[in-house]
Design an enzyme around this catalytic site. Sequence first.
Site, PDB file in Angstrom:
ATOM      1  N   GLU A  36     -34.995  82.756   4.398  1.00 57.59           N
ATOM      2  CA  GLU A  36     -33.718  82.507   4.284  1.00 57.59           C
ATOM      3  C   GLU A  36     -32.964  82.425   2.634  1.00 57.59           C
ATOM      4  O   GLU A  36     -33.737  81.635   1.959  1.00 57.59           O
ATOM      5  CB  GLU A  36     -33.017  81.239   5.010  1.00 57.59           C
ATOM      6  CG  GLU A  36     -31.501  80.992   4.482  1.00 57.59           C
ATOM      7  CD  GLU A  36     -30.406  82.211   4.629  1.00 57.59           C
ATOM      8  OE1 GLU A  36     -30.541  82.649   5.892  1.00 57.59           O
ATOM      9  OE2 GLU A  36     -29.759  82.577   3.798  1.00 57.59           O
ATOM     10  N   SER A 109     -22.132  85.383   4.189  1.00 57.72           N
ATOM     11  CA  SER A 109     -22.532  83.913   3.858  1.00 57.72           C
ATOM     12  C   SER A 109     -23.951  83.886   3.394  1.00 57.72           C
ATOM     13  O   SER A 109     -24.821  84.699   4.218  1.00 57.72           O
ATOM     14  CB  SER A 109     -22.151  82.963   5.091  1.00 57.72           C
ATOM     15  OG  SER A 109     -20.962  82.770   5.417  1.00 57.72           O
ATOM     16  N   ASN A 111     -26.721  80.928   3.562  1.00 58.95           N
ATOM     17  CA  ASN A 111     -27.074  79.296   3.655  1.00 58.95           C
ATOM     18  C   ASN A 111     -27.991  79.314   4.948  1.00 58.95           C
ATOM     19  O   ASN A 111     -27.619  80.339   5.710  1.00 58.95           O
ATOM     20  CB  ASN A 111     -25.728  78.580   3.776  1.00 58.95           C
ATOM     21  CG  ASN A 111     -24.665  78.902   4.562  1.00 58.95           C
ATOM     22  OD1 ASN A 111     -23.783  79.593   3.885  1.00 58.95           O
ATOM     23  ND2 ASN A 111     -24.708  79.155   5.948  1.00 58.95           N
ATOM     24  N   MET A 115     -23.241  83.052   8.500  1.00 62.89           N
ATOM     25  CA  MET A 115     -22.120  82.742   8.773  1.00 62.89           C
ATOM     26  C   MET A 115     -21.602  81.812  10.196  1.00 62.89           C
ATOM     27  O   MET A 115     -20.670  81.042  10.111  1.00 62.89           O
ATOM     28  CB  MET A 115     -21.450  84.035   9.214  1.00 62.89           C
ATOM     29  CG  MET A 115     -20.772  85.041   8.114  1.00 62.89           C
ATOM     30  SD  MET A 115     -19.737  86.073   8.723  1.00 62.89           S
ATOM     31  CE  MET A 115     -19.386  87.176   7.464  1.00 62.89           C
ATOM     32  N   THR A 120     -16.017  80.126  14.219  1.00 66.15           N
ATOM     33  CA  THR A 120     -15.130  79.657  14.901  1.00 66.15           C
ATOM     34  C   THR A 120     -15.713  79.553  16.340  1.00 66.15           C
ATOM     35  O   THR A 120     -14.910  79.042  17.478  1.00 66.15           O
ATOM     36  CB  THR A 120     -13.842  80.236  14.962  1.00 66.15           C
ATOM     37  OG1 THR A 120     -13.639  80.838  13.777  1.00 66.15           O
ATOM     38  CG2 THR A 120     -12.468  79.392  14.898  1.00 66.15           C
ATOM     39  N   ALA A 122     -16.195  81.509  19.141  1.00 63.66           N
ATOM     40  CA  ALA A 122     -15.929  82.277  20.370  1.00 63.66           C
ATOM     41  C   ALA A 122     -16.717  83.290  20.795  1.00 63.66           C
ATOM     42  O   ALA A 122     -17.318  84.065  19.997  1.00 63.66           O
ATOM     43  CB  ALA A 122     -14.457  83.096  20.018  1.00 63.66           C
ATOM     44  N   HIS A 437     -16.495  90.846  11.763  1.00 60.31           N
ATOM     45  CA  HIS A 437     -17.408  91.403  12.640  1.00 60.31           C
ATOM     46  C   HIS A 437     -17.577  92.653  12.541  1.00 60.31           C
ATOM     47  O   HIS A 437     -17.167  93.526  12.864  1.00 60.31           O
ATOM     48  CB  HIS A 437     -16.373  91.330  14.104  1.00 60.31           C
ATOM     49  CG  HIS A 437     -15.766  90.047  14.631  1.00 60.31           C
ATOM     50  ND1 HIS A 437     -14.834  89.731  15.329  1.00 60.31           N
ATOM     51  CD2 HIS A 437     -16.246  88.737  14.169  1.00 60.31           C
ATOM     52  CE1 HIS A 437     -14.614  88.547  15.730  1.00 60.31           C
ATOM     53  NE2 HIS A 437     -15.468  87.716  14.978  1.00 60.31           N
TER      54      HIS A 437
HETATM   55  P1  FAD Z   1     -25.404  85.884   9.465  1.00 62.06           P
HETATM   56  O1  FAD Z   1     -24.998  84.657  10.296  1.00 62.06           O
HETATM   57  O2  FAD Z   1     -24.697  86.650   8.579  1.00 62.06           O
HETATM   58  O3  FAD Z   1     -26.718  85.325   8.630  1.00 62.06           O
HETATM   59  C1  FAD Z   1     -27.483  86.414   7.806  1.00 62.06           C
HETATM   60  C2  FAD Z   1     -28.338  85.548   6.947  1.00 62.06           C
HETATM   61  O4  FAD Z   1     -29.106  86.375   6.343  1.00 62.06           O
HETATM   62  C3  FAD Z   1     -27.427  84.766   5.608  1.00 62.06           C
HETATM   63  O5  FAD Z   1     -27.759  83.431   5.623  1.00 62.06           O
HETATM   64  C4  FAD Z   1     -28.155  85.499   4.445  1.00 62.06           C
HETATM   65  O6  FAD Z   1     -28.163  84.640   3.377  1.00 62.06           O
HETATM   66  C5  FAD Z   1     -29.468  86.000   5.014  1.00 62.06           C
HETATM   67  N1  FAD Z   1     -29.987  87.247   4.152  1.00 62.06           N
HETATM   68  C6  FAD Z   1     -29.307  88.222   3.815  1.00 62.06           C
HETATM   69  N2  FAD Z   1     -30.391  88.983   3.128  1.00 62.06           N
HETATM   70  C7  FAD Z   1     -31.428  88.404   2.969  1.00 62.06           C
HETATM   71  C8  FAD Z   1     -32.622  88.633   2.292  1.00 62.06           C
HETATM   72  N3  FAD Z   1     -32.628  89.721   1.496  1.00 62.06           N
HETATM   73  N4  FAD Z   1     -33.360  87.625   2.156  1.00 62.06           N
HETATM   74  C9  FAD Z   1     -33.577  86.444   2.781  1.00 62.06           C
HETATM   75  N5  FAD Z   1     -32.198  86.204   3.534  1.00 62.06           N
HETATM   76  C10 FAD Z   1     -31.269  87.062   3.220  1.00 62.06           C
HETATM   77  N6  FAD Z   1     -18.187  85.487  15.520  1.00 62.06           N
HETATM   78  C11 FAD Z   1     -18.061  85.347  16.729  1.00 62.06           C
HETATM   79  O7  FAD Z   1     -18.621  86.031  17.681  1.00 62.06           O
HETATM   80  N7  FAD Z   1     -16.952  84.578  17.290  1.00 62.06           N
HETATM   81  C12 FAD Z   1     -16.239  83.723  16.185  1.00 62.06           C
HETATM   82  O8  FAD Z   1     -15.340  82.883  16.495  1.00 62.06           O
HETATM   83  C13 FAD Z   1     -16.396  83.924  14.893  1.00 62.06           C
HETATM   84  N8  FAD Z   1     -15.716  83.481  14.148  1.00 62.06           N
HETATM   85  C14 FAD Z   1     -16.194  83.390  12.790  1.00 62.06           C
HETATM   86  C15 FAD Z   1     -15.342  82.411  11.947  1.00 62.06           C
HETATM   87  C16 FAD Z   1     -15.581  82.543  10.567  1.00 62.06           C
HETATM   88  C17 FAD Z   1     -14.968  81.689   9.474  1.00 62.06           C
HETATM   89  C18 FAD Z   1     -16.884  83.310   9.941  1.00 62.06           C
HETATM   90  C19 FAD Z   1     -17.418  83.235   8.720  1.00 62.06           C
HETATM   91  C20 FAD Z   1     -17.523  84.011  11.076  1.00 62.06           C
HETATM   92  C21 FAD Z   1     -17.175  84.039  12.203  1.00 62.06           C
HETATM   93  N9  FAD Z   1     -17.799  84.981  13.229  1.00 62.06           N
HETATM   94  C22 FAD Z   1     -17.586  84.838  14.507  1.00 62.06           C
HETATM   95  C23 FAD Z   1     -19.055  85.796  12.765  1.00 62.06           C
HETATM   96  C24 FAD Z   1     -20.315  85.289  13.171  1.00 62.06           C
HETATM   97  O9  FAD Z   1     -20.657  84.134  12.223  1.00 62.06           O
HETATM   98  C25 FAD Z   1     -21.304  86.266  12.882  1.00 62.06           C
HETATM   99  O10 FAD Z   1     -21.196  87.297  13.730  1.00 62.06           O
HETATM  100  C26 FAD Z   1     -22.752  85.642  12.832  1.00 62.06           C
HETATM  101  O11 FAD Z   1     -23.107  84.644  12.104  1.00 62.06           O
HETATM  102  C27 FAD Z   1     -23.661  86.825  12.491  1.00 62.06           C
HETATM  103  O12 FAD Z   1     -25.081  86.468  12.926  1.00 62.06           O
HETATM  104  P2  FAD Z   1     -26.101  87.051  12.060  1.00 62.06           P
HETATM  105  O13 FAD Z   1     -27.485  86.163  12.325  1.00 62.06           O
HETATM  106  O14 FAD Z   1     -26.435  88.202  12.337  1.00 62.06           O
HETATM  107  O15 FAD Z   1     -25.865  86.917  10.384  1.00 62.06           O
END
Ligand code: FAD
Length: 505
Positions: A36, A109, A111, A115, A120, A122, A437
């Site tokens: 991460e 995001s 961390n 995200m 939220t 849903a 999204h």
């Molecule tokens: P992410 O959660 O974006 O995580 C990707 C991670 O990869 C990050 O931490 C990033 O630092 C890391 N990364 C990127 N590049 C590199 C690299 N080269 N090396 C190492 N690490 C790296 N979705 C819903 O379905 N329902 C909801 O109600 C909803 N509400 C939301 C409300 C808010 C305020 C926010 C911010 C988002 C919301 N979402 C919602 C979206 C949801 O959070 C995302 O769809 C989800 O987090 C995506 O998951 P992910 O694991 O694919 O990516």
Amino acid sequence: MPEVFDVIVIGSGPVGSGFARRIIEQNGPCKLLLVEAGEDLKGSGGTNIRNLQPQDRVAAYAQAESFPLARLPDGLPDNRLKARPGTFLARHDALPEPDDVAMPAAAMSSNVGGMAAHWTCACPRPGGAERIDFLPAQQQDAAFTVAEQYLSVRQDGFPPSPQADFIVERLRRDFGAGRTPNRLPQPMPLACRPGVDGPIWAGVDVVLGPLADPATRAEKGVELRTGTLCRSVLHSNGRVTGVSLRDLASGREYNVSSGIVMIAADAFRTPQLLYASNIRPDALGRYLNDQPQVISLIELDPDRQWQTQQDAETNDQRDSVTGVSWIPYADDDFPFHAQLMQMDTSPIPLEPKSDGSGRPVVGLGLFAAKQPRAEDRIIFDGGEDALGMPRFRLDYCLSEADRSLQAKAHDVVERVGASLGRVVGKPIILPAGTSLHYQGSYRMGSVDDGTSTCDPNSRVWGFDNLYLGGNGIIPTPTACNPTLTAVALAVMAADHAVAMMRKQQ
Ligand code: FAD
């Protein structure tokens, strides 16, 4: 000697964390490295920041803002778009122009938890044309069930209330015709558990399950390495051999080997990492899809006497017991996803307008399903970002069909308003990217015909052991929140990876 792992997962959001949990559950202990780039905010282990006490929440957001890509340069215009807490915009200087060509509100995001430290929660299942028709339906349904367990999805996060019952009853009356029982208007499935002061929201501490505990992680062979950027994926002849990493604090660069690499680095940075690794299928970064969003305020039936519960923090007329209700997407009849939210659950701050009558006001968010098009895309045309990764820009716009659907959303707002009470003020069209999204940018396909980046098992076409995960993999036009779908697809991909690992033993 480089370290050697069985599996390396890039990105600790719900998808990367889902990959890790499923691999360990299905395979048993193995050497798995979860990489991460960001930090563990306030040492909270991937908790949803909304669960923290207000002062800790503020500190966590400040820590998120110190990530190199999130730091704001000097001299930005005052009227620029602002990122939501815990996120940062792809373009810090984006303005809220009606011309959305570069998707001004595109955000990310960085961390632990991605995200999902801020989301939220849903978690509706997709329906009709939102589903991926080339994947076996039974396998998809089984994966959705596992994803719902991992995210702890339930419909009783909020206690019952007359307001919530009223909303669902009216919506069923006015929007329920011709729907199957599971697609009727209903309480929103939410990733949470009920708590004394309202729902306790799920973060990746929940998705990781037992692996959220550092001692269990160590016992199972799993390491979470934070503050570590994956610079590139190492590969030759259609096989990945490892990854190149950089410790962001010290700047030290090193390579690690792995039998399998799984990337879940979001819809922008997964393509960025593939591009940096010289893995550039024709569809990479194309078919970028965001759900056009319209929001509005609705005052519940003014002729009823409502017992409202005023929000203690703001002491205004926000109603804090209506929970979240859902009108599911339905192909031709209702090509939208509607969520009605009590104000504190709305991801978009809406100014509550009230005449002081004490009547509850809820926020309506409507997401439309945009048609995926190759020309909506991430473009890498030189230069580097603050982390030395390929800089990208976005080329994106709504087609005529998308705009006419957006116009129809205004009619739907009026219909929902008439069903529940009345619309307050004018509906607002949000800038492209606001939905958070983002889909399609490394989408899955059934055949390798240049219109997709990975196969039905989430493997990059032409690679044996390189898997992708996240919303960017979703190939269909969807209106519903995508995280549940992305985690379900990650479960299927992890099962495929485990089968591969067994074959090689
Ligand atoms: P992410 O959660 O974006 O995580 C990707 C991670 O990869 C990050 O931490 C990033 O630092 C890391 N990364 C990127 N590049 C590199 C690299 N080269 N090396 C190492 N690490 C790296 N979705 C819903 O379905 N329902 C909801 O109600 C909803 N509400 C939301 C409300 C808010 C305020 C926010 C911010 C988002 C919301 N979402 C919602 C979206 C949801 O959070 C995302 O769809 C989800 O987090 C995506 O998951 P992910 O694991 O694919 O990516």
